[in-house]
Design a protein around this motif. Structure first.
Motif, PDB file in Angstrom:
ATOM      1  N   LYS A   1     -11.755   6.525  17.580  1.00  0.00           N
ATOM      2  CA  LYS A   1     -10.938   7.171  16.669  1.00  0.00           C
ATOM      3  C   LYS A   1     -10.136   8.535  17.116  1.00  0.00           C
ATOM      4  O   LYS A   1      -8.828   8.537  16.905  1.00  0.00           O
ATOM      5  CB  LYS A   1     -11.765   7.425  15.285  1.00  0.00           C
ATOM      6  CG  LYS A   1     -10.964   7.865  14.081  1.00  0.00           C
ATOM      7  CD  LYS A   1     -11.894   8.167  12.824  1.00  0.00           C
ATOM      8  CE  LYS A   1     -11.240   8.337  11.758  1.00  0.00           C
ATOM      9  NZ  LYS A   1     -11.883   8.292  10.452  1.00  0.00           N
TER      10      LYS A   1
ATOM     11  N   SER B   1       3.303   9.428   0.398  1.00  0.00           N
ATOM     12  CA  SER B   1       1.794   9.345   1.234  1.00  0.00           C
ATOM     13  C   SER B   1       2.104   7.861   2.002  1.00  0.00           C
ATOM     14  O   SER B   1       1.189   7.326   2.109  1.00  0.00           O
ATOM     15  CB  SER B   1       0.606   9.251   0.431  1.00  0.00           C
ATOM     16  OG  SER B   1       0.569  10.577  -0.300  1.00  0.00           O
TER      17      SER B   1
ATOM     18  N   HIS C   1       1.932   5.494   5.151  1.00  0.00           N
ATOM     19  CA  HIS C   1       1.662   5.257   6.297  1.00  0.00           C
ATOM     20  C   HIS C   1       2.435   3.773   6.960  1.00  0.00           C
ATOM     21  O   HIS C   1       2.827   3.131   6.143  1.00  0.00           O
ATOM     22  CB  HIS C   1       0.150   4.603   6.292  1.00  0.00           C
ATOM     23  CG  HIS C   1      -0.926   5.665   5.647  1.00  0.00           C
ATOM     24  ND1 HIS C   1      -2.072   5.833   5.809  1.00  0.00           N
ATOM     25  CD2 HIS C   1      -0.561   6.947   4.769  1.00  0.00           C
ATOM     26  CE1 HIS C   1      -2.722   6.929   5.123  1.00  0.00           C
ATOM     27  NE2 HIS C   1      -1.607   7.610   4.789  1.00  0.00           N
TER      28      HIS C   1
ATOM     29  N   HIS D   1       1.079   0.414   8.794  1.00  0.00           N
ATOM     30  CA  HIS D   1       0.004  -0.145   9.191  1.00  0.00           C
ATOM     31  C   HIS D   1       0.076  -1.287   9.996  1.00  0.00           C
ATOM     32  O   HIS D   1       1.095  -2.060  10.069  1.00  0.00           O
ATOM     33  CB  HIS D   1      -0.666  -0.649   7.727  1.00  0.00           C
ATOM     34  CG  HIS D   1      -1.806  -1.812   7.893  1.00  0.00           C
ATOM     35  ND1 HIS D   1      -3.034  -1.320   8.135  1.00  0.00           N
ATOM     36  CD2 HIS D   1      -1.566  -3.047   7.801  1.00  0.00           C
ATOM     37  CE1 HIS D   1      -3.852  -2.328   8.439  1.00  0.00           C
ATOM     38  NE2 HIS D   1      -3.001  -3.557   8.079  1.00  0.00           N
TER      39      HIS D   1
ATOM     40  N   HIS E   1      -0.730   5.336   1.109  1.00  0.00           N
ATOM     41  CA  HIS E   1      -2.314   5.971   1.433  1.00  0.00           C
ATOM     42  C   HIS E   1      -3.201   5.153   0.456  1.00  0.00           C
ATOM     43  O   HIS E   1      -4.049   4.373   1.031  1.00  0.00           O
ATOM     44  CB  HIS E   1      -2.389   7.342   1.004  1.00  0.00           C
ATOM     45  CG  HIS E   1      -3.745   7.883   1.408  1.00  0.00           C
ATOM     46  ND1 HIS E   1      -4.346   7.762   2.547  1.00  0.00           N
ATOM     47  CD2 HIS E   1      -4.829   7.935   0.435  1.00  0.00           C
ATOM     48  CE1 HIS E   1      -5.645   8.188   2.390  1.00  0.00           C
ATOM     49  NE2 HIS E   1      -5.997   8.186   0.987  1.00  0.00           N
ATOM     50  N   SER E   2      -2.977   4.901  -0.825  1.00  0.00           N
ATOM     51  CA  SER E   2      -3.674   4.180  -1.755  1.00  0.00           C
ATOM     52  C   SER E   2      -3.809   2.751  -1.326  1.00  0.00           C
ATOM     53  O   SER E   2      -5.069   1.905  -1.134  1.00  0.00           O
ATOM     54  CB  SER E   2      -3.334   4.102  -3.016  1.00  0.00           C
ATOM     55  OG  SER E   2      -4.247   3.486  -3.906  1.00  0.00           O
ATOM     56  N   CYS E   3      -2.704   1.946  -0.961  1.00  0.00           N
ATOM     57  CA  CYS E   3      -2.718   0.559  -0.531  1.00  0.00           C
ATOM     58  C   CYS E   3      -3.491   0.382   0.592  1.00  0.00           C
ATOM     59  O   CYS E   3      -3.879  -0.571   1.036  1.00  0.00           O
ATOM     60  CB  CYS E   3      -1.280  -0.061  -0.775  1.00  0.00           C
ATOM     61  SG  CYS E   3      -0.854  -0.389  -2.466  1.00  0.00           S
ATOM     62  N   HIS E   4      -3.038   1.385   1.628  1.00  0.00           N
ATOM     63  CA  HIS E   4      -3.776   1.100   2.893  1.00  0.00           C
ATOM     64  C   HIS E   4      -5.208   1.341   2.682  1.00  0.00           C
ATOM     65  O   HIS E   4      -5.941   0.643   3.492  1.00  0.00           O
ATOM     66  CB  HIS E   4      -3.028   2.159   3.890  1.00  0.00           C
ATOM     67  CG  HIS E   4      -3.205   2.230   5.142  1.00  0.00           C
ATOM     68  ND1 HIS E   4      -2.995   3.402   6.226  1.00  0.00           N
ATOM     69  CD2 HIS E   4      -3.524   1.256   5.733  1.00  0.00           C
ATOM     70  CE1 HIS E   4      -2.948   2.751   7.494  1.00  0.00           C
ATOM     71  NE2 HIS E   4      -3.790   1.499   7.383  1.00  0.00           N
ATOM     72  N   GLN E   5      -5.591   2.249   1.928  1.00  0.00           N
ATOM     73  CA  GLN E   5      -7.074   2.476   1.813  1.00  0.00           C
ATOM     74  C   GLN E   5      -7.803   1.245   1.290  1.00  0.00           C
ATOM     75  O   GLN E   5      -8.849   0.884   1.889  1.00  0.00           O
ATOM     76  CB  GLN E   5      -7.306   3.778   1.219  1.00  0.00           C
ATOM     77  CG  GLN E   5      -8.768   3.863   1.194  1.00  0.00           C
ATOM     78  CD  GLN E   5      -8.873   5.645   0.765  1.00  0.00           C
ATOM     79  OE1 GLN E   5      -8.178   5.881  -0.510  1.00  0.00           O
ATOM     80  NE2 GLN E   5      -9.874   6.348   1.073  1.00  0.00           N
ATOM     81  N   THR E   6      -7.146   0.795   0.525  1.00  0.00           N
ATOM     82  CA  THR E   6      -7.609  -0.343  -0.419  1.00  0.00           C
ATOM     83  C   THR E   6      -7.657  -1.693   0.560  1.00  0.00           C
ATOM     84  O   THR E   6      -8.642  -2.376   0.477  1.00  0.00           O
ATOM     85  CB  THR E   6      -6.737  -0.611  -1.608  1.00  0.00           C
ATOM     86  OG1 THR E   6      -6.756   0.294  -2.562  1.00  0.00           O
ATOM     87  CG2 THR E   6      -7.105  -1.845  -2.460  1.00  0.00           C
TER      88      THR E   6
ATOM     89  N   HIS F   1      -7.946  -1.660   3.795  1.00  0.00           N
ATOM     90  CA  HIS F   1      -8.920  -1.586   4.987  1.00  0.00           C
ATOM     91  C   HIS F   1     -10.291  -1.782   4.054  1.00  0.00           C
ATOM     92  O   HIS F   1     -11.103  -2.306   4.875  1.00  0.00           O
ATOM     93  CB  HIS F   1      -8.961  -0.419   5.529  1.00  0.00           C
ATOM     94  CG  HIS F   1      -7.878  -0.103   6.591  1.00  0.00           C
ATOM     95  ND1 HIS F   1      -8.309  -0.835   7.688  1.00  0.00           N
ATOM     96  CD2 HIS F   1      -6.721   0.515   6.714  1.00  0.00           C
ATOM     97  CE1 HIS F   1      -7.036  -0.486   8.576  1.00  0.00           C
ATOM     98  NE2 HIS F   1      -6.257   0.365   7.831  1.00  0.00           N
ATOM     99  N   GLN F   2     -10.621  -1.406   2.864  1.00  0.00           N
ATOM    100  CA  GLN F   2     -11.691  -1.781   2.287  1.00  0.00           C
ATOM    101  C   GLN F   2     -12.056  -3.229   1.839  1.00  0.00           C
ATOM    102  O   GLN F   2     -13.099  -3.679   1.870  1.00  0.00           O
ATOM    103  CB  GLN F   2     -11.902  -1.096   0.768  1.00  0.00           C
ATOM    104  CG  GLN F   2     -11.941   0.447   1.122  1.00  0.00           C
ATOM    105  CD  GLN F   2     -11.892   1.408  -0.077  1.00  0.00           C
ATOM    106  OE1 GLN F   2     -11.592   0.856  -1.260  1.00  0.00           O
ATOM    107  NE2 GLN F   2     -12.227   2.624   0.149  1.00  0.00           N
TER     108      GLN F   2
END
Length: 95
Positions: free
Chosen positions: A10, A45, A47, A49, A78-83, A85-86
């Protein structure tokens, strides 16, 4: 052994994202995607990806972030990227 051998740690990955080559490619992807999330349309925000990660089969060295073709990169907020990855794992392709 370089930071991209075996697995992209990381810290090393975060450092690679500061590289001029990544910043230039990132800006090109943001321009291509009109500076908006390709999932929800947000313009904040943002990113860029990687849709998959590549490593060299014979050495285990990971491809650097700026060495990917543009079709494997997408602008997400940020929100869609995080979602994403989850909910999904990023495919790893040995090349």
């Amino acid at each position: 052994m370089t930071e991209f051998q075996i697995q992209p740690h990381k810290e090393a990955y975060q450092e690679a994202l500061l590289d001029r080559r990544w910043r230039e490619l990132r800006e090109a992807i943001l321009d291509r995607d009109r500076h908006q999330c390709r999932s929800c349309g947000s313009q904040t925000s943002l990113h860029v990806h990687h849709r998959q990660y590549h490593r060299i089969k014979t050495t285990g060295i990971w491809i650097k972030p700026w060495e990917y073709p543009e079709y494997l990169l997408i602008t997400l907020c940020h929100s869609c990227h995080q979602t994403g990855h989850q909910q999904f794992s990023i495919p790893i392709k040995d090349i």
